[in-house]
Design an enzyme around this catalytic site. Sequence first.
Site, PDB file in Angstrom:
ATOM      1  N   HIS A  96       0.655  -1.187  -0.065  1.00  0.00           N
ATOM      2  CA  HIS A  96      -0.034  -0.035   0.031  1.00  0.00           C
ATOM      3  C   HIS A  96       0.868   1.179   0.163  1.00  0.00           C
ATOM      4  O   HIS A  96       0.119   2.381  -0.127  1.00  0.00           O
ATOM      5  CB  HIS A  96      -0.988   0.165   1.032  1.00  0.00           C
ATOM      6  CG  HIS A  96      -1.848  -1.395   1.417  1.00  0.00           C
ATOM      7  ND1 HIS A  96      -2.599  -1.457   0.067  1.00  0.00           N
ATOM      8  CD2 HIS A  96      -2.284  -1.985   2.177  1.00  0.00           C
ATOM      9  CE1 HIS A  96      -3.463  -2.367   0.375  1.00  0.00           C
ATOM     10  NE2 HIS A  96      -3.373  -2.822   1.652  1.00  0.00           N
ATOM     11  N   ASP A 134      -2.553 -11.043  -1.827  1.00  0.00           N
ATOM     12  CA  ASP A 134      -3.088 -10.477  -0.695  1.00  0.00           C
ATOM     13  C   ASP A 134      -4.433 -10.106  -1.036  1.00  0.00           C
ATOM     14  O   ASP A 134      -5.064 -10.114  -2.074  1.00  0.00           O
ATOM     15  CB  ASP A 134      -2.379  -9.137  -0.249  1.00  0.00           C
ATOM     16  CG  ASP A 134      -2.671  -8.651   1.078  1.00  0.00           C
ATOM     17  OD1 ASP A 134      -1.947  -9.161   1.991  1.00  0.00           O
ATOM     18  OD2 ASP A 134      -3.706  -7.941   1.147  1.00  0.00           O
ATOM     19  N   HIS A 136      -6.044  -7.694  -0.310  1.00  0.00           N
ATOM     20  CA  HIS A 136      -6.262  -6.156  -0.546  1.00  0.00           C
ATOM     21  C   HIS A 136      -5.382  -5.907  -1.887  1.00  0.00           C
ATOM     22  O   HIS A 136      -4.200  -6.371  -2.124  1.00  0.00           O
ATOM     23  CB  HIS A 136      -5.908  -5.499   0.667  1.00  0.00           C
ATOM     24  CG  HIS A 136      -6.406  -5.632   1.749  1.00  0.00           C
ATOM     25  ND1 HIS A 136      -5.858  -6.441   2.781  1.00  0.00           N
ATOM     26  CD2 HIS A 136      -7.679  -5.219   2.386  1.00  0.00           C
ATOM     27  CE1 HIS A 136      -6.822  -6.326   4.016  1.00  0.00           C
ATOM     28  NE2 HIS A 136      -7.811  -5.952   3.644  1.00  0.00           N
ATOM     29  N   ASP A 211      -4.405 -13.310   4.188  1.00  0.00           N
ATOM     30  CA  ASP A 211      -5.861 -12.901   4.627  1.00  0.00           C
ATOM     31  C   ASP A 211      -7.184 -13.149   3.482  1.00  0.00           C
ATOM     32  O   ASP A 211      -8.118 -12.864   3.888  1.00  0.00           O
ATOM     33  CB  ASP A 211      -5.748 -11.171   4.739  1.00  0.00           C
ATOM     34  CG  ASP A 211      -5.003 -10.736   3.525  1.00  0.00           C
ATOM     35  OD1 ASP A 211      -4.475 -11.193   2.719  1.00  0.00           O
ATOM     36  OD2 ASP A 211      -4.582  -9.573   3.908  1.00  0.00           O
TER      37      ASP A 211
END
Length: 279
Positions: A96, A134, A136, A211
């Site tokens: 990120h 991931d 995200h 995740d």
Amino acid sequence: MEKYSRLRDLVGELPNLFLIEAPAASDTQLLYAHDPSYLLRVVNGSLSEAEQKEIGFPWSEKMVERSRRSAGATIAAAKTAMQEGISGNLAGGTHHAYRNRGSGFCVFNDAAVAARTLQKEINSKLKIAIIDLDVHQGNGTASILQHDSSIFTLSMHGENNFPFQKEVSDLDYGLQDGCDDQTYLQTLNECLDQLDSRFKPDFVIYLAGADPHEDDRLGRLKITKEGMRLRDETVFQYGLDQNIPIAFSMAGGYGKEIASTVEIHFQTIQTALQFQMRY
């Protein structure tokens, strides 16, 4: 943070595996992917309150050191993988982080830094794919590398999950909430087929987030532990079939019980070790 020490303790007991202390990424290496003024603000502690809030934790000297070593470990894993086939970072996956700001618990973008470092320090013609699994989207990675045709960004993530404003990767696939093993693995194979037909990488950096697992508090997907193992196996088999070295990092994982996240990460390490012995 506790998951990292727990994982380290488990991995330390595995035979045929070598643990090496993470080196710190240099300023020069970090600047391959980050803006000089941002790096300076991180290093000298002049990040604004708003910048620290977006990152998600306050500035400290230890924060800077850990962030350097998280990126440095992915660099070291990438260089080791060039020699041995597979190597991993027990942390990392800080996707990120943008060129000029941190976000979502990410200060420096280790995958982008490592990819550029390989090209600068090992082979300037290296074609690198970043396979981000991931849950995200790797928004910072996509943004940093959007105009770099030598690095292919692939992100397979939860469509309705953070970040809610997505960036454009070279290949994005947004999964719906509740996605199961069969759909997930079928989609992954389709994405890898596209990667191979469109790019044909010489090297892979793999973000093996825990995740997507069904017990993750933030994931929203329904991937079983066996599904997660098959996911890792699919990526490592792709590398083996194409004779492509793979460096991997742990990325996210926020289990309702911390032990479940550690188990998923540990399973990734065990799977990687099985494949490393076949390279």
